[in-house]
Design a protein around this motif. Structure first.
Motif, PDB file in Angstrom:
ATOM      1  N   ASN A   1     -10.169  -7.206   4.211  1.00  0.00           N
ATOM      2  CA  ASN A   1      -9.164  -8.268   4.207  1.00  0.00           C
ATOM      3  C   ASN A   1      -9.792  -9.495   4.871  1.00  0.00           C
ATOM      4  N   THR A   2     -10.056 -10.509   4.085  1.00  0.00           N
ATOM      5  CA  THR A   2     -10.778 -11.689   4.584  1.00  0.00           C
ATOM      6  C   THR A   2      -9.871 -12.746   5.190  1.00  0.00           C
ATOM      7  N   VAL A   3      -8.577 -12.550   5.109  1.00  0.00           N
ATOM      8  CA  VAL A   3      -7.634 -13.562   5.593  1.00  0.00           C
ATOM      9  C   VAL A   3      -7.192 -13.249   7.014  1.00  0.00           C
ATOM     10  N   VAL A   4      -6.817 -12.034   7.253  1.00  0.00           N
ATOM     11  CA  VAL A   4      -6.256 -11.652   8.552  1.00  0.00           C
ATOM     12  C   VAL A   4      -7.378 -11.154   9.459  1.00  0.00           C
ATOM     13  N   VAL A   5      -7.338 -11.604  10.705  1.00  0.00           N
ATOM     14  CA  VAL A   5      -8.317 -11.175  11.709  1.00  0.00           C
ATOM     15  C   VAL A   5      -7.681 -10.073  12.560  1.00  0.00           C
ATOM     16  N   TYR A   6      -8.438  -8.992  12.785  1.00  0.00           N
ATOM     17  CA  TYR A   6      -7.905  -7.905  13.600  1.00  0.00           C
ATOM     18  C   TYR A   6      -7.777  -8.364  15.047  1.00  0.00           C
ATOM     19  N   ASN A   7      -6.608  -8.193  15.614  1.00  0.00           N
ATOM     20  CA  ASN A   7      -6.367  -8.577  16.997  1.00  0.00           C
ATOM     21  C   ASN A   7      -6.359  -7.373  17.923  1.00  0.00           C
ATOM     22  N   ARG A   8      -6.768  -6.240  17.400  1.00  0.00           N
ATOM     23  CA  ARG A   8      -6.824  -5.012  18.192  1.00  0.00           C
ATOM     24  C   ARG A   8      -8.264  -4.490  18.169  1.00  0.00           C
ATOM     25  N   PRO A   9      -8.720  -3.943  19.257  1.00  0.00           N
ATOM     26  CA  PRO A   9     -10.058  -3.334  19.241  1.00  0.00           C
ATOM     27  C   PRO A   9     -10.041  -2.089  18.358  1.00  0.00           C
ATOM     28  N   PRO A  10     -11.110  -1.796  17.626  1.00  0.00           N
ATOM     29  CA  PRO A  10     -11.142  -0.629  16.739  1.00  0.00           C
ATOM     30  C   PRO A  10     -11.281   0.666  17.534  1.00  0.00           C
ATOM     31  N   TYR A  11     -10.907   1.721  16.910  1.00  0.00           N
ATOM     32  CA  TYR A  11     -11.130   3.041  17.495  1.00  0.00           C
ATOM     33  C   TYR A  11     -12.545   3.463  17.117  1.00  0.00           C
ATOM     34  N   ARG A  12     -13.342   3.806  18.132  1.00  0.00           N
ATOM     35  CA  ARG A  12     -14.735   4.161  17.911  1.00  0.00           C
ATOM     36  C   ARG A  12     -14.936   5.661  18.095  1.00  0.00           C
ATOM     37  N   TYR A  13     -15.675   6.229  17.135  1.00  0.00           N
ATOM     38  CA  TYR A  13     -15.990   7.647  17.257  1.00  0.00           C
ATOM     39  C   TYR A  13     -17.104   7.996  16.265  1.00  0.00           C
ATOM     40  N   GLY A  14     -18.095   8.722  16.733  1.00  0.00           N
ATOM     41  CA  GLY A  14     -19.151   9.233  15.878  1.00  0.00           C
ATOM     42  C   GLY A  14     -19.973   8.172  15.195  1.00  0.00           C
TER      43      GLY A  14
ATOM     44  N   PRO B   1       4.680   2.532 -13.809  1.00  0.00           N
ATOM     45  CA  PRO B   1       5.974   3.195 -13.609  1.00  0.00           C
ATOM     46  C   PRO B   1       6.961   2.313 -12.859  1.00  0.00           C
ATOM     47  N   SER B   2       8.217   2.455 -13.179  1.00  0.00           N
ATOM     48  CA  SER B   2       9.263   1.627 -12.561  1.00  0.00           C
ATOM     49  C   SER B   2       9.396   1.900 -11.067  1.00  0.00           C
ATOM     50  N   GLY B   3       8.897   3.047 -10.603  1.00  0.00           N
ATOM     51  CA  GLY B   3       8.995   3.376  -9.183  1.00  0.00           C
ATOM     52  C   GLY B   3       7.872   2.817  -8.349  1.00  0.00           C
ATOM     53  N   ALA B   4       7.031   1.937  -8.918  1.00  0.00           N
ATOM     54  CA  ALA B   4       5.924   1.363  -8.165  1.00  0.00           C
ATOM     55  C   ALA B   4       6.452   0.509  -7.006  1.00  0.00           C
ATOM     56  N   GLU B   5       5.762   0.615  -5.868  1.00  0.00           N
ATOM     57  CA  GLU B   5       6.159  -0.099  -4.652  1.00  0.00           C
ATOM     58  C   GLU B   5       5.362  -1.394  -4.529  1.00  0.00           C
ATOM     59  N   THR B   6       6.038  -2.469  -4.195  1.00  0.00           N
ATOM     60  CA  THR B   6       5.358  -3.748  -3.981  1.00  0.00           C
ATOM     61  C   THR B   6       4.868  -3.821  -2.538  1.00  0.00           C
ATOM     62  N   VAL B   7       3.559  -4.045  -2.360  1.00  0.00           N
ATOM     63  CA  VAL B   7       2.969  -4.115  -1.023  1.00  0.00           C
ATOM     64  C   VAL B   7       2.176  -5.417  -0.898  1.00  0.00           C
ATOM     65  N   ASN B   8       2.166  -5.965   0.337  1.00  0.00           N
ATOM     66  CA  ASN B   8       1.481  -7.237   0.594  1.00  0.00           C
ATOM     67  C   ASN B   8       0.135  -6.972   1.250  1.00  0.00           C
ATOM     68  N   THR B   9      -0.893  -7.514   0.669  1.00  0.00           N
ATOM     69  CA  THR B   9      -2.244  -7.322   1.197  1.00  0.00           C
ATOM     70  C   THR B   9      -2.650  -8.446   2.140  1.00  0.00           C
ATOM     71  N   GLY B  10      -1.802  -9.430   2.319  1.00  0.00           N
ATOM     72  CA  GLY B  10      -2.127 -10.612   3.117  1.00  0.00           C
ATOM     73  C   GLY B  10      -2.466 -11.792   2.255  1.00  0.00           C
ATOM     74  N   THR B  11      -2.857 -11.560   1.036  1.00  0.00           N
ATOM     75  CA  THR B  11      -3.178 -12.661   0.106  1.00  0.00           C
ATOM     76  C   THR B  11      -2.304 -12.596  -1.146  1.00  0.00           C
ATOM     77  N   VAL B  12      -2.280 -11.446  -1.786  1.00  0.00           N
ATOM     78  CA  VAL B  12      -1.468 -11.273  -3.000  1.00  0.00           C
ATOM     79  C   VAL B  12      -0.697  -9.969  -2.884  1.00  0.00           C
ATOM     80  N   ASN B  13       0.290  -9.855  -3.748  1.00  0.00           N
ATOM     81  CA  ASN B  13       1.043  -8.605  -3.806  1.00  0.00           C
ATOM     82  C   ASN B  13       0.324  -7.596  -4.695  1.00  0.00           C
TER      83      ASN B  13
ATOM     84  N   PRO C   1      -9.142  -1.746  -5.831  1.00  0.00           N
ATOM     85  CA  PRO C   1      -9.302  -0.888  -4.656  1.00  0.00           C
ATOM     86  C   PRO C   1      -8.233  -1.202  -3.619  1.00  0.00           C
ATOM     87  N   PRO C   2      -7.944  -0.274  -2.723  1.00  0.00           N
ATOM     88  CA  PRO C   2      -6.992  -0.563  -1.640  1.00  0.00           C
ATOM     89  C   PRO C   2      -7.570  -1.603  -0.695  1.00  0.00           C
ATOM     90  N   THR C   3      -6.715  -2.468  -0.190  1.00  0.00           N
ATOM     91  CA  THR C   3      -7.131  -3.526   0.745  1.00  0.00           C
ATOM     92  C   THR C   3      -6.842  -3.081   2.172  1.00  0.00           C
TER      93      THR C   3
END
Length: 319
Positions: free
Chosen positions: A144-157, A235-247, A267-269
């Motif tokens: 996601n090139t629009v939104v900046v993460y404001n939380r530190p990532p979880y680090r492991y392995g 399908p009519s049951g598809a859910e509308t989700v916001n990626t930060g730029t487009v639906n 691909p998933p954003t």
């Protein structure tokens, strides 16, 4: 003189009665001699008929032929045990078929209810089919090139797991998308007449009501939707989700974007939040966090507005 006449009358009467008695007794004796049948003088016996000693009746074959039912006189040979044998065979076949069918139902069908109106699709739950060749990178998360993460990532392995929302664990409960939807690896022998053929990068797929199939072992296997695959309807049951730029339009683990009058698989954003995840995911524990993994895509359990949801995780190598 009078006495003499009287005596002569008596004698004559006695003689007459004696004669009548003798005649009656003779008749009774004759009837007894003729058999005593009481039928007008008794039954008469037939004269004996001498037959030649070597004369015999012609043999009649009653078991092998019978006149035809159509009145034509055609003879029909009927083996004595054929009908019983055929009946027994038919009964045996019916019992065998019933056993096999009931066994297939108990063994091959589980999880999602099968829609039996779709041409009696023969379904096998085996997931041994290799579906990686059909991934076409659609399970790789795009940044996601629009939104900046404001939380530190979880680090492991040696990896960083980036999310916008804090981790909030809740058990993974696959969402039921209906009887015509099938998870990756689901095998069907035949497809419904509503399935259409779509070619993506020289590979042919079959699409039917939100599920993508690829030919496999004499049938078809449900596979991840290929990125770039385009359909006219979702399908009519598809859910509308916001990626930060487009639906995006989300259905059964697949994301679509509007492309003119059509819908294109994307691909998933990272950062996209969805209400439900379908069957086919795997809960994996990484350090202290439990994610749900689909292909190469990780979903983190989160809570948004008091509701349990899932967020697409951006996984990066920790350099």
């Amino acid at each position: 003189m009078k006495n003499i006449k009287r005596n002569l009358r008596k004698i004559a009467l006695i003689c007459l009665m004696g004669s009548f008695f003798l005649i009656s007794f003779d008749s009774i004796a004759q009837r007894g001699h003729n058999g005593g049948n009481g039928i007008r003088g008794g039954a008469k016996s037939r004269p004996a008929v001498n037959r030649p000693a070597n004369q015999s009746r012609p043999a009649v074959n009653r078991s092998t032929t019978r006149p035809g039912s159509n009145g034509s006189g055609t003879k029909i040979n009927r083996p004595s045990n054929t009908s019983n044998t055929n009946i027994n065979n038919r009964k045996a076949n019916i019992n065998n078929n019933t056993t096999r069918n009931s066994g297939n139902r108990n063994t091959n069908i589980s999880g999602n209810t099968v829609n039996r109106n779709r041409n009696n699709v023969n379904i096998d739950r085996s997931r041994n089919t290799n579906i990686n060749i059909y991934n076409n990178r659609n399970t790789v998360v795009r940044r996601n090139t629009v939104v900046v993460y404001n939380r530190p990532p979880y680090r492991y392995g040696g990896y960083r797991y980036n999310t916008f929302h804090p981790y909030y664990f809740h058990p993974y409960h696959p969402f039921y998308y209906g009887p015509v939807w099938h998870p990756w690896g689901f095998f069907v022998a035949t497809l419904a007449v509503t399935a259409i053929v779509i070619s993506v990068e020289s590979t042919q797929y079959h699409y039917d009501q939100g599920v993508w199939y690829a030919p496999s072992n004499g049938g078809y296997t449900a596979v991840p939707a290929p990125v770039g695959g385009t359909v006219n309807n979702i399908p009519s049951g598809a859910e509308t989700v916001n990626t930060g730029t487009v639906n995006n339009y989300y259905y059964g683990g697949t994301y679509y974007e509007k492309d003119g009058s059509s819908y294109k698989v994307v691909p998933p954003t990272a950062g996209t939040v969805v209400d439900n995840l379908p069957e086919g995911g795997e809960e994996v524990t990484i350090g202290d966090v439990k994610y749900v993994k689909f292909g190469e895509t990780y979903y983190q359990p989160v809570q948004v507005d008091g509701k349990s949801k899932y967020e697409v995780v951006l996984v990066e190598e920790d350099k």
